[in-house]
Scaffold this motif. Structure first.
Motif, PDB file in Angstrom:
ATOM      1  N   GLN A  20      42.798  60.663  49.412  1.00 35.00           N
ATOM      2  CA  GLN A  20      43.999  60.287  50.148  1.00 35.00           C
ATOM      3  C   GLN A  20      43.640  59.749  51.538  1.00 35.00           C
ATOM      4  N   LYS A  21      42.675  60.385  52.219  1.00 36.00           N
ATOM      5  CA  LYS A  21      42.254  59.907  53.534  1.00 36.00           C
ATOM      6  C   LYS A  21      41.602  58.539  53.417  1.00 36.00           C
ATOM      7  N   GLU A  22      40.797  58.340  52.420  1.00 34.93           N
ATOM      8  CA  GLU A  22      40.149  57.039  52.244  1.00 34.93           C
ATOM      9  C   GLU A  22      41.193  55.947  52.042  1.00 34.93           C
ATOM     10  N   ASN A  23      42.181  56.208  51.253  1.00 36.43           N
ATOM     11  CA  ASN A  23      43.220  55.221  51.022  1.00 36.43           C
ATOM     12  C   ASN A  23      44.088  55.016  52.267  1.00 36.43           C
ATOM     13  N   TYR A  24      44.263  56.059  53.045  1.00 40.59           N
ATOM     14  CA  TYR A  24      45.102  55.955  54.235  1.00 40.59           C
ATOM     15  C   TYR A  24      44.457  55.047  55.286  1.00 40.59           C
ATOM     16  N   PHE A  25      43.144  55.143  55.454  1.00 41.86           N
ATOM     17  CA  PHE A  25      42.452  54.357  56.467  1.00 41.86           C
ATOM     18  C   PHE A  25      41.857  53.062  55.937  1.00 41.86           C
ATOM     19  N   LYS A  26      42.109  52.734  54.721  1.00 39.63           N
ATOM     20  CA  LYS A  26      41.572  51.495  54.168  1.00 39.63           C
ATOM     21  C   LYS A  26      42.442  50.336  54.644  1.00 39.63           C
ATOM     22  N   LEU A  27      41.834  49.419  55.402  1.00 40.87           N
ATOM     23  CA  LEU A  27      42.547  48.275  55.926  1.00 40.87           C
ATOM     24  C   LEU A  27      41.919  46.996  55.388  1.00 40.87           C
ATOM     25  N   THR A  28      42.732  46.034  55.207  1.00 43.96           N
ATOM     26  CA  THR A  28      42.195  44.737  54.795  1.00 43.96           C
ATOM     27  C   THR A  28      41.705  44.006  56.043  1.00 43.96           C
ATOM     28  N   PHE A  29      40.946  42.971  55.855  1.00 43.35           N
ATOM     29  CA  PHE A  29      40.419  42.192  56.975  1.00 43.35           C
ATOM     30  C   PHE A  29      41.558  41.598  57.797  1.00 43.35           C
ATOM     31  N   ASN A  30      42.583  41.099  57.141  1.00 38.41           N
ATOM     32  CA  ASN A  30      43.715  40.507  57.859  1.00 38.41           C
ATOM     33  C   ASN A  30      44.457  41.548  58.698  1.00 38.41           C
ATOM     34  N   GLU A  31      44.624  42.752  58.172  1.00 40.68           N
ATOM     35  CA  GLU A  31      45.291  43.809  58.930  1.00 40.68           C
ATOM     36  C   GLU A  31      44.460  44.212  60.145  1.00 40.68           C
ATOM     37  N   LEU A  32      43.154  44.337  59.943  1.00 38.94           N
ATOM     38  CA  LEU A  32      42.257  44.691  61.035  1.00 38.94           C
ATOM     39  C   LEU A  32      42.254  43.602  62.106  1.00 38.94           C
ATOM     40  N   LEU A  33      42.209  42.361  61.691  1.00 41.74           N
ATOM     41  CA  LEU A  33      42.236  41.242  62.623  1.00 41.74           C
ATOM     42  C   LEU A  33      43.557  41.213  63.392  1.00 41.74           C
ATOM     43  N   SER A  34      44.641  41.477  62.715  1.00 41.31           N
ATOM     44  CA  SER A  34      45.951  41.509  63.357  1.00 41.31           C
ATOM     45  C   SER A  34      46.014  42.613  64.412  1.00 41.31           C
ATOM     46  N   ILE A  35      45.506  43.782  64.100  1.00 43.02           N
ATOM     47  CA  ILE A  35      45.495  44.897  65.053  1.00 43.02           C
ATOM     48  C   ILE A  35      44.635  44.558  66.262  1.00 43.02           C
ATOM     49  N   LEU A  36      43.467  43.978  66.024  1.00 45.92           N
ATOM     50  CA  LEU A  36      42.581  43.606  67.130  1.00 45.92           C
ATOM     51  C   LEU A  36      43.225  42.555  68.035  1.00 45.92           C
ATOM     52  N   CYS A  37      43.872  41.568  67.450  1.00 44.79           N
ATOM     53  CA  CYS A  37      44.541  40.537  68.253  1.00 44.79           C
ATOM     54  C   CYS A  37      45.694  41.131  69.054  1.00 44.79           C
ATOM     55  N   THR A  38      46.411  42.034  68.459  1.00 40.94           N
ATOM     56  CA  THR A  38      47.530  42.672  69.143  1.00 40.94           C
ATOM     57  C   THR A  38      47.046  43.487  70.342  1.00 40.94           C
ATOM     58  N   ALA A  39      45.919  44.145  70.211  1.00 40.69           N
ATOM     59  CA  ALA A  39      45.387  44.951  71.308  1.00 40.69           C
ATOM     60  C   ALA A  39      44.647  44.096  72.333  1.00 40.69           C
ATOM     61  N   THR A  40      44.099  42.976  71.920  1.00 42.36           N
ATOM     62  CA  THR A  40      43.279  42.158  72.813  1.00 42.36           C
ATOM     63  C   THR A  40      44.117  41.450  73.868  1.00 42.36           C
ATOM     64  N   ILE A  41      45.268  40.965  73.516  1.00 40.30           N
ATOM     65  CA  ILE A  41      46.091  40.197  74.458  1.00 40.30           C
ATOM     66  C   ILE A  41      46.505  41.041  75.670  1.00 40.30           C
ATOM     67  N   PRO A  42      47.049  42.243  75.522  1.00 38.17           N
ATOM     68  CA  PRO A  42      47.381  43.037  76.716  1.00 38.17           C
ATOM     69  C   PRO A  42      46.142  43.405  77.543  1.00 38.17           C
ATOM     70  N   ILE A  43      45.032  43.688  76.879  1.00 36.59           N
ATOM     71  CA  ILE A  43      43.806  44.011  77.606  1.00 36.59           C
ATOM     72  C   ILE A  43      43.349  42.808  78.418  1.00 36.59           C
TER      73      ILE A  43
END
Length: 109
Positions: A20-43
């Motif tokens: 269950q933990k493995e499935n919970y933290f499994k992200l696709t490349f697009n999701e990971l990229l989206s999260i990084l872009c979202t955090a990068t702009i305010p920083i």
């Protein structure tokens, strides 16, 4: 551990906690990229703002130091001009010779 996603799981069987933990933290490349872009702009905005504020602070300090230096030089020039004017006035009135008032020169500003 390999698991085939094509297999159907029986209805009453729960997945183990690790799966269950493995499935919970499994992200696709697009999701990971989206999260990084979202955090990068305010920083990036924070970094830009900090650098700009520091540059403005430094410029203000330099400007104030320059203004203080200019004010000190102006004050010295005014004192010097006043001294020259006073000496000229004493000279014009004939009070700088030894016979008029011997201490007039010493008492001049």
């Amino acid at each position: 551990m390999t698991q085939s996603y094509n297999q159907a799981e029986p209805a009453g069987v729960k997945k183990s906690e690790k799966q269950q933990k493995e499935n919970y933290f499994k992200l696709t490349f697009n999701e990971l990229l989206s999260i990084l872009c979202t955090a990068t702009i305010p920083i990036a905005i924070i970094i830009y703002t900090t650098i700009t504020r520091d540059q403005q602070t430094q410029a203000a300090k330099e400007r104030s130091q320059f203004d203080l230096k200019q004010a000190a030089e102006l004050q010295q020039q005014q004192i010097y001009n006043r001294f020259i004017d006073d000496i000229y006035t004493l000279h014009r009135d004939g009070e700088l010779n030894d016979t008029a008032k011997p201490r007039a020169f010493a008492n001049a500003r």
